[in-house]
Scaffold this active site. Structure first.
Site, PDB file in Angstrom:
ATOM      1  N   ASP A 257       0.054   0.157  -4.653  1.00 26.56           N
ATOM      2  CA  ASP A 257      -1.583   0.399  -4.971  1.00 26.56           C
ATOM      3  C   ASP A 257      -1.218   1.689  -6.306  1.00 26.56           C
ATOM      4  O   ASP A 257      -2.237   1.660  -6.606  1.00 26.56           O
ATOM      5  CB  ASP A 257      -2.348   0.266  -3.875  1.00 26.56           C
TER       6      ASP A 257
ATOM      7  N   HIS B 252      -9.717  -3.132  -1.654  1.00 19.83           N
ATOM      8  CA  HIS B 252     -10.162  -1.850  -0.248  1.00 19.83           C
ATOM      9  C   HIS B 252     -11.146  -2.465   0.874  1.00 19.83           C
ATOM     10  O   HIS B 252     -12.664  -2.210  -0.183  1.00 19.83           O
ATOM     11  CB  HIS B 252     -10.868  -0.493  -0.895  1.00 19.83           C
TER      12      HIS B 252
ATOM     13  N   ASP C 104       1.131  -1.363  -0.299  1.00 15.18           N
ATOM     14  CA  ASP C 104       0.428   0.296  -0.399  1.00 15.18           C
ATOM     15  C   ASP C 104       1.004   1.127  -0.028  1.00 15.18           C
ATOM     16  O   ASP C 104       1.818   1.667   1.003  1.00 15.18           O
ATOM     17  CB  ASP C 104      -0.607  -0.110   1.527  1.00 15.18           C
TER      18      ASP C 104
ATOM     19  N   CYS D 142      -6.093   4.948  -3.328  1.00 12.00           N
ATOM     20  CA  CYS D 142      -6.158   3.100  -2.485  1.00 12.00           C
ATOM     21  C   CYS D 142      -7.757   2.028  -3.235  1.00 12.00           C
ATOM     22  O   CYS D 142      -7.349   1.358  -4.026  1.00 12.00           O
ATOM     23  CB  CYS D 142      -6.586   2.840  -1.237  1.00 12.00           C
TER      24      CYS D 142
END
Length: 596
Positions: A349, A130, A38, A76
């Site tokens: 991401d 997510h 992330d 995200c």
């Protein structure tokens, strides 16, 4: 759709059924290990950055690195839904976190769903989708996964006051948050728990395959799910939360980066001609207690110079902490007997701005926000370790490393340098929507066709391209069934805004508040963006309503510091790029010559 050349398909298929004690003769497809980090920009040693990542560098040395990979939206939820469905944000209709694509857009097949529907055991560990409404509060289970996804219990302390103690002797919610893990709630951290859980899955898959544990076939299900379905081939997705803020990681990793060793961004000042609509005011950074105490002015700042060093130090430390976890995971993959028949894809991401342009966080179309590491390991194809006795992924403890990886200068692009042993690479433009068709292609599954103009009712299609032709070229094979006449001539990203000037919700406006969309195209020579009026009810931009333009000449301005959109010398360039931008991704797809 182009398939990987016949020689490589044969090789991958043979490897999937040979050598390892855990390879089943009936298994005709390789396993897949998808690893997502992330907020990770390409701050890896193998990408030439001064960050200690020995395990990821070891992976890169036996893989192909895509050095020009970009996401479709630098935040995200939209980015993950985009690459997991192989559709772009205007198709998924997700620009924030508050809608589920199967309800808001169409019943689009996901990457893990495709593998699951083709006989794979599909498991999700950590942050893959997510969570929340964007994945129906279930991480899209049961459609995408064989068993309920695992979220590490310690993640519930993400926004708790566990950092410090501060000058007042109390714990706080800080941006910069190295911790003593033994004193953290539950005595662990989310990414440690995710690695532990993924390793347990691999161990159980190995036991099931070797029939060494009869209990695994009983109705007594273990913590890792329904073992009646736990058998190779598998699609295991592991999502790591770091280096997403807060920059919370085991404190010993910060010791690897003395402040006097940190180099900050070369362009830490606000560019003179950046349109206000392009600016993201990094509100999620500002709200942390240590940054809030600085009273940084809204919306432009700047951040105090001292914090350029401190934030970058902790970002690097968090990246090395993730490298440690990836190292454990890859070593476990090998110890479980699956390294020889598992394709590994590692990706971020989206990127993260570390002071460039006076910016922080993501939430923009700048290259530092959209560019990510993308590494694909194909066993028997990209390997450098070919010995049956030598380990492919031995764990390397970065806490014991003292020398940062430095790639050699003038390494030929697209080829392996034997002296450097850094694997294969390509600088051709690629997008994360390309991941789905690529993995399907490599695994020998049906490749989703290119989506039609109106694809909301098309469950199975792609708005990307398989990357196997680039892999074929990079490793020097020439038996491809098609020849690339022209690879895609650009990458596309976008970002939404509520107004022409920075507001408190400019970073992450809700759909109903979006009035402007910044559509962005990156070619070999230029990065061009048009900020145009947007109707959130029709999910449609108005190309006649241009609020601002950005043009960066990448050969002269690789850091994107000088917007020349109002320079009359580039009038014809802008006219051409505007036409291509409005044409979109469909008119930039690769062109092939069928050799059959």
């Amino acid at each position: 759709m182009l398939r990987l050349n016949l020689q490589l398909v044969w090789l991958v298929t043979i490897i999937a059924c040979s050598c390892s004690a855990t390879c089943d003769a009936a298994t005709s497809h390789p396993n897949i290990l998808l690893v997502v980090s992330d907020d990770l920009r390409p701050s890896l040693g193998s990408y030439g950055e001064p960050v200690l990542t020995p395990n990821l560098d070891q992976l890169a040395a036996q893989s192909i690195r895509f050095t020009n990979a970009h996401v479709q939206q630098a935040v995200c939820g939209p980015s993950r839904i985009s690459f997991l469905t192989s559709r772009r944000p205007d198709t998924t209709r997700l620009y924030d976190f508050y809608s589920y694509w199967r309800e808001a857009a169409g019943n689009f097949t996901t990457l893990p769903q495709h593998f699951k529907e083709n006989g794979y055991y599909a498991a999700s560990v950590g942050k893959v989708f997510h969570n929340g409404k964007a994945s129906n509060f279930t991480d899209d289970y049961p459609l995408s996964w064989s068993v309920p996804p695992y979220w590490p219990p310690s993640q519930k302390y993400k926004r708790k006051k566990v950092c410090g103690p501060g000058p007042d002797g109390e714990l706080h919610e800080y941006l910069i948050c190295p911790v003593n893990v033994t004193q953290h709630p539950l005595g662990t951290l989310p990414d440690i728990q995710s690695t532990d859980y993924a390793l347990e899955i691999l161990k159980n898959l190995s036991k099931y395959q070797s029939n060494s544990s009869p209990d695994l076939k009983s109705n007594d299900h273990s913590s890792t799910g329904d073992n009646d379905r736990m058998q190779p081939p598998f699609f295991l997705a592991v999502g790591y939360h770091k280096p997403h803020i807060p920059l919370k990681y085991p404190q010993e990793f910060r010791d690897l980066y003395p402040l006097d060793s940190i180099d900050i961004a070369p362009d830490i000042h606000l560019p003179q001609k950046v349109p206000p609509v392009a600016w993201n005011p990094w509100t999620d950074v500002r709200e942390r207690e240590d940054i809030a105490a600085l009273n940084v002015s809204f919306p432009y700042g700047p951040m105090p110079l001292e914090y350029h060093y401190l934030i970058r130090q902790s970002y690097y430390a968090a990246v090395t902490y993730i490298d440690y976890q990836v190292g454990r995971l890859l070593a476990g993959l090998e110890e479980s007997g699956f390294a020889k028949n598992t394709i590994v894809l590692f990706v971020g991401d989206h990127g993260w701005q570390l002071g460039e342009h006076q910016e922080w966080a993501k939430y923009s179309n700048y290259g530092v926000a959209t560019r990510v590491p993308l590494i694909i390991h194909i066993p028997g194809v990209t390997d450098t370790v070919t010995s049956q006795t030598k380990r492919k992924f031995p764990f390397i403890n970065p806490l014991l490393q003292k020398v940062h990886f430095k790639p050699p200068k003038n390494t030929p692009r697209g080829n392996r340098s034997p002296a450097s042993n850094i694997g294969y690479s390509t600088d051709s433009p690629v997008e994360l929507v390309d991941m789905f068709p690529t993995l399907a292609d490599l695994a020998g599954l049906k490749i989703p066709p290119t989506c039609p103009e109106n694809s909301l009712k098309s469950d199975f299609c792609t708005e990307g391209s398989s990357l196997t032709p680039l892999i074929d070229n990079a490793i020097g094979k020439s038996q491809s069934v098609m020849k690339i006449l022209r690879w895609k001539n650009g990458t596309f990203s976008q970002y939404s805004r509520p107004s022409d000037v920075p507001e408190q919700d400019s970073d992450m406006p809700h759909l109903a508040n979006i009035t402007i969309m910044g559509y962005s195209m990156r070619t070999d020579n230029y990065h061009y963006t048009e900020w145009i009026g947007f109707d959130p009810h029709k999910f449609q931009g108005n190309w006649q309503d241009v609020h601002a333009r950005e043009l960066y000449v990448l050969d002269d301005d690789p850091h994107e510091d000088f917007n020349v959109a109002d320079d009359p010398r580039y009038e014809s360039v802008i006219k051409d790029l505007s036409k291509k931008l409005q044409g979109g991704w469909r008119y930039s797809l690769p062109v092939f010559d069928d050799l059959q």
